[in-house]
Design a protein around this motif. Structure first.
Motif, PDB file in Angstrom:
ATOM      1  N   LYS A 152      38.482  50.404  35.770  1.00 31.32           N
ATOM      2  CA  LYS A 152      38.953  50.281  37.156  1.00 31.32           C
ATOM      3  C   LYS A 152      39.401  48.844  37.449  1.00 31.32           C
ATOM      4  O   LYS A 152      40.389  48.623  38.144  1.00 31.32           O
ATOM      5  CB  LYS A 152      37.880  50.742  38.127  1.00 31.32           C
TER       6      LYS A 152
ATOM      7  N   SER B  91      37.443  57.359  44.056  1.00 34.55           N
ATOM      8  CA  SER B  91      36.875  58.143  42.960  1.00 34.55           C
ATOM      9  C   SER B  91      35.572  58.804  43.392  1.00 34.55           C
ATOM     10  O   SER B  91      35.315  59.961  43.086  1.00 34.55           O
ATOM     11  CB  SER B  91      36.650  57.238  41.752  1.00 34.55           C
TER      12      SER B  91
ATOM     13  N   ASN C 225      39.599  51.814  44.624  1.00 25.74           N
ATOM     14  CA  ASN C 225      39.723  52.858  43.606  1.00 25.74           C
ATOM     15  C   ASN C 225      38.386  53.525  43.333  1.00 25.74           C
ATOM     16  O   ASN C 225      38.317  54.731  43.141  1.00 25.74           O
ATOM     17  CB  ASN C 225      40.307  52.291  42.312  1.00 25.74           C
TER      18      ASN C 225
END
Length: 124
Positions: free
Chosen positions: A5, A83, A79
């Motif tokens: 990530k 997620s 992110n």
């Protein structure tokens, strides 16, 4: 936080900066002193950047080092949040040094962001 990530957030932010500054990978490599291969892999997200690489690329693009570092970690955190929402994961350890080689950079960026927030007038 998964190193992937961080790598992808770095790639994303470098791509955005590169487009905004209208620079080629070759120009970034030349200005930063990094090899073209390294710049290509960092921008493609196939290599993890260290603090030195982030700093020299920021300089090559005329960006503030702290701001670029902050944007990278902000993007990575977004992110992770996205997620987590998609798969219900509890894993959100942003400062897991074993997984984030640039944890010190996050600390600097977080301090800078805190100073900005503290300096803003508060509505009461």
């Amino acid at each position: 936080m998964d190193i992937q990530k961080i790598r992808m957030a770095t790639s994303e932010e470098l791509q955005i900066a590169k487009i905004r500054r209208r620079k080629t990978n070759e120009q970034i490599a030349e200005a930063s002193g990094l090899s073209l291969s390294t710049v290509n892999r960092l921008i493609a997200g196939t290599r993890t950047a260290d603090l030195h690489q982030i700093a020299v690329i920021a300089d090559a693009l005329g960006l503030d080092r702290d701001e670029l570092t902050f944007r990278i970690f902000e993007t990575a955190a977004a992110n992770v949040s996205a997620s987590r929402e998609n798969n219900g994961s509890d894993e959100f350890d942003l400062l897991a040094e074993s997984e984030i080689p640039a944890a010190d950079a996050y600390g600097l960026a977080a301090q800078r962001a805190t100073r900005k927030v503290d300096a803003e007038p508060h509505a009461e």
